[in-house]
Motif scaffolding. Structure first.
Motif, mmCIF file in Angstrom:
data_model
loop_
_atom_site.group_PDB
_atom_site.id
_atom_site.type_symbol
_atom_site.label_atom_id
_atom_site.label_comp_id
_atom_site.label_asym_id
_atom_site.label_seq_id
_atom_site.Cartn_x
_atom_site.Cartn_y
_atom_site.Cartn_z
ATOM 1 N N ALA A 198 -2.349 2.634 -3.995
ATOM 2 C CA ALA A 198 -3.431 1.710 -4.356
ATOM 3 C C ALA A 198 -3.537 0.576 -3.338
ATOM 4 C CB ALA A 198 -3.200 1.151 -5.754
ATOM 5 N N CYS A 199 -2.403 0.050 -2.891
ATOM 6 C CA CYS A 199 -2.412 -1.022 -1.892
ATOM 7 C C CYS A 199 -3.023 -0.529 -0.582
ATOM 8 C CB CYS A 199 -1.000 -1.543 -1.650
ATOM 9 S SG CYS A 199 -0.332 -2.510 -3.027
ATOM 10 N N SER A 200 -2.689 0.713 -0.217
ATOM 11 C CA SER A 200 -3.267 1.308 0.991
ATOM 12 C C SER A 200 -4.774 1.446 0.847
ATOM 13 C CB SER A 200 -2.628 2.676 1.248
ATOM 14 O OG SER A 200 -3.213 3.298 2.374
ATOM 15 N N CYS A 201 -5.207 1.833 -0.329
ATOM 16 C CA CYS A 201 -6.637 1.967 -0.617
ATOM 17 C C CYS A 201 -7.334 0.611 -0.528
ATOM 18 C CB CYS A 201 -6.812 2.569 -2.011
ATOM 19 S SG CYS A 201 -8.510 2.607 -2.622
ATOM 20 N N LEU A 202 -6.733 -0.407 -1.107
ATOM 21 C CA LEU A 202 -7.326 -1.751 -1.122
ATOM 22 C C LEU A 202 -7.412 -2.336 0.283
ATOM 23 C CD1 LEU A 202 -5.495 -3.124 -4.281
ATOM 24 C CD2 LEU A 202 -7.941 -2.665 -4.090
ATOM 25 N N GLN A 203 -6.442 -2.014 1.140
ATOM 26 C CA GLN A 203 -6.438 -2.529 2.506
ATOM 27 C C GLN A 203 -7.640 -2.050 3.311
ATOM 28 O OE1 GLN A 203 -2.587 -1.256 3.871
ATOM 29 N NE2 GLN A 203 -1.560 -3.153 3.252
ATOM 30 N N LYS A 204 -8.223 -0.928 2.888
ATOM 31 C CA LYS A 204 -9.356 -0.365 3.610
ATOM 32 C C LYS A 204 -10.675 -1.047 3.249
ATOM 33 C CE LYS A 204 -7.108 4.171 3.743
ATOM 34 N NZ LYS A 204 -7.172 5.586 3.274
ATOM 35 N N SER A 205 -10.662 -1.877 2.207
ATOM 36 C CA SER A 205 -11.888 -2.526 1.750
ATOM 37 C C SER A 205 -12.018 -3.921 2.354
ATOM 38 C CB SER A 205 -11.900 -2.625 0.220
ATOM 39 O OG SER A 205 -11.849 -1.342 -0.360
ATOM 40 N N LYS A 206 -13.191 -4.207 2.878
ATOM 41 C CA LYS A 206 -13.437 -5.526 3.459
ATOM 42 C C LYS A 206 -13.497 -6.593 2.374
ATOM 43 C CE LYS A 206 -15.975 -3.789 7.489
ATOM 44 N NZ LYS A 206 -17.266 -3.802 8.231
ATOM 45 N N GLU A 207 -14.080 -6.201 1.252
ATOM 46 C CA GLU A 207 -14.203 -7.137 0.127
ATOM 47 C C GLU A 207 -13.695 -6.446 -1.123
ATOM 48 O OE1 GLU A 207 -17.669 -9.580 -2.330
ATOM 49 O OE2 GLU A 207 -18.109 -8.671 -0.392
ATOM 50 N N ILE A 208 -12.813 -7.098 -1.846
ATOM 51 C CA ILE A 208 -12.211 -6.490 -3.035
ATOM 52 C C ILE A 208 -12.757 -7.160 -4.291
ATOM 53 C CG2 ILE A 208 -10.066 -6.031 -4.273
ATOM 54 C CD1 ILE A 208 -8.640 -6.146 -1.541
ATOM 55 N N THR A 224 2.872 -3.624 -10.875
ATOM 56 C CA THR A 224 3.577 -3.284 -9.633
ATOM 57 C C THR A 224 2.699 -3.538 -8.417
ATOM 58 O OG1 THR A 224 4.799 -1.572 -10.850
ATOM 59 C CG2 THR A 224 4.894 -1.478 -8.454
ATOM 60 N N ILE A 225 1.402 -3.276 -8.545
ATOM 61 C CA ILE A 225 0.474 -3.584 -7.459
ATOM 62 C C ILE A 225 0.494 -5.092 -7.197
ATOM 63 C CG2 ILE A 225 -1.968 -3.671 -6.769
ATOM 64 C CD1 ILE A 225 -2.335 -1.068 -8.399
ATOM 65 N N GLY A 226 0.542 -5.875 -8.272
ATOM 66 C CA GLY A 226 0.578 -7.330 -8.136
ATOM 67 C C GLY A 226 1.802 -7.816 -7.374
ATOM 68 N N LYS A 227 2.900 -7.062 -7.449
ATOM 69 C CA LYS A 227 4.116 -7.427 -6.724
ATOM 70 C C LYS A 227 4.125 -6.844 -5.306
ATOM 71 C CE LYS A 227 6.886 -7.501 -10.977
ATOM 72 N NZ LYS A 227 7.990 -6.842 -11.711
ATOM 73 N N THR A 228 3.528 -5.663 -5.149
ATOM 74 C CA THR A 228 3.559 -4.972 -3.854
ATOM 75 C C THR A 228 2.575 -5.569 -2.853
ATOM 76 O OG1 THR A 228 4.132 -2.929 -5.033
ATOM 77 C CG2 THR A 228 3.389 -2.705 -2.743
ATOM 78 N N CYS A 229 1.367 -5.858 -3.309
ATOM 79 C CA CYS A 229 0.357 -6.440 -2.405
ATOM 80 C C CYS A 229 -0.459 -7.494 -3.165
ATOM 81 C CB CYS A 229 -0.538 -5.358 -1.815
ATOM 82 S SG CYS A 229 -1.320 -4.257 -3.042
ATOM 83 N N PRO A 230 0.180 -8.591 -3.543
ATOM 84 C CA PRO A 230 -0.483 -9.613 -4.370
ATOM 85 C C PRO A 230 -1.749 -10.185 -3.745
ATOM 86 C CG PRO A 230 1.546 -10.458 -3.389
ATOM 87 C CD PRO A 230 1.545 -8.991 -3.180
ATOM 88 N N ASP A 231 -1.814 -10.220 -2.419
ATOM 89 C CA ASP A 231 -2.995 -10.786 -1.755
ATOM 90 C C ASP A 231 -4.227 -9.897 -1.895
ATOM 91 O OD1 ASP A 231 -1.443 -12.907 -0.965
ATOM 92 O OD2 ASP A 231 -1.035 -12.092 1.036
ATOM 93 N N LEU A 232 -4.020 -8.648 -2.300
ATOM 94 C CA LEU A 232 -5.135 -7.703 -2.411
ATOM 95 C C LEU A 232 -5.630 -7.540 -3.845
ATOM 96 C CD1 LEU A 232 -3.875 -4.902 0.007
ATOM 97 C CD2 LEU A 232 -5.486 -6.749 0.489
#
Length: 288
Positions: free
Chosen positions: A29-39, A84-92
């Motif tokens: 999910a974090c990898s997926c979110l990184q591909k988006s310019k705007e979340i 877990t997403i909140g801990k793995t990539c909180p900025d996303l």
């Protein structure tokens, strides 16, 4: 049919010596979110559910079915993966926003629109639907984005058996608030009354997408698929609706039981009893 449905039958236990399911899901999910310019919330939700489905489908563990075979199990994995997403990539992770339902299902800030709406509701309660429609129209002239007025206008047209106009105003409501539970649920009903079951299914599927824990989407879709003679899809959805209604101790379990019985009788006549039992087993539904 639906990504979340796959979780009913397939998500399960994990090897304690490797990543947990939620950790695998979070990584994807974090990898997926990184591909988006705007979340935004929709992008986040899609990344989460798509990642869950991918992890489940690629899991080779034979015990994977055992962990999540209930609505509660699905909710649990969703919550764990979200955390877990909140801990793995909180900025996303998108910032929590005000509840959309509270925003859109609220009174109009335009005083004249709100007054006309209240007058319309009075006519509506007295089943004077034509007068109610006239006053809803006044409200909407003052506040064109008044979702409650649009939804109630559609209800009045439906009561008058003017299903085309009912659909028209539900669509106007959804143009403003696409996740609107009331409009999504009831436009499906309106299309059913028009015997347009394909359109009904499409809106029930949207309700399922936005509210995967809401039995109404599965129930409506199941009935529509049954009308379309797509018995297997109908059965999947009705079983899911039945499980949710049962967990909620809802009286609607009686309705799902009636439809399950009708599907069963039809499938038996078509020599598909084994398929019925297979789908029931996948949903942990006991057949007596």
């Amino acid at each position: 049919m639906k990504k979340l449905f796959l979780l009913f039958a397939l998500v399960g236990c994990y090897n304690a010596n490797s990543q947990t399911l939620e950790e695998k899901i979070a990584a994807k999910a974090c990898s997926c979110l990184q591909k988006s310019k705007e979340i935004n919330e929709e992008i986040y939700r899609n990344c989460l559910t798509n990642s869950m489905s991918e992890v489940v489908l690629n899991d080779k563990d034979a015990k994977v079915r055992e962990g999540i075979s209930t609505v509660e199990g699905i909710k649990s994995l969703l919550q764990k993966s979200d955390a877990t997403i909140g801990k793995t990539c909180p900025d996303l992770v998108p910032k929590a926003s005000e509840n959309k339902s509270d925003i859109y299902y609220s009174d109009s800030k335009n005083k004249e629109a709100q007054n006309a709406y209240q007058t319309a509701k009075g006519f509506m309660r007295n089943k004077n639907y034509k007068s109610a429609i006239e006053n809803f129209q006044i409200a909407l002239k003052q506040d064109p984005n008044f979702v409650l007025a649009l939804d109630d206008m559609a209800v009045c047209y439906r009561q008058l058996e003017d299903y085309d106009n009912a659909v028209k105003y539900y669509k106007k409501s959804l143009d403003i608030y696409p996740e609107g539970e009331f409009a999504l649920m009831n436009i499906g009903v309106a299309y059913t009354l028009k015997s347009d079951f394909n359109s009904a299914v499409s809106y029930y599927e949207k309700l399922i997408h936005y509210q995967p824990d809401n039995a109404e989407g599965y129930f409506g879709a199941g009935k529509s698929y049954f009308a379309l003679n797509n018995d297997e899809k109908a059965l999947n959805d009705i079983f899911i609706a039945h499980r949710i209604y049962t967990a909620d101790k809802s009286d609607y379990t009686k309705d799902t039981e009636i439809i399950m019985s009708a599907i069963y009788q039809k499938m038996v006549k078509e020599n598909k009893e084994d398929i019925f039992k297979k789908i029931a087993a996948e949903n942990n539904i006991a057949i007596e």
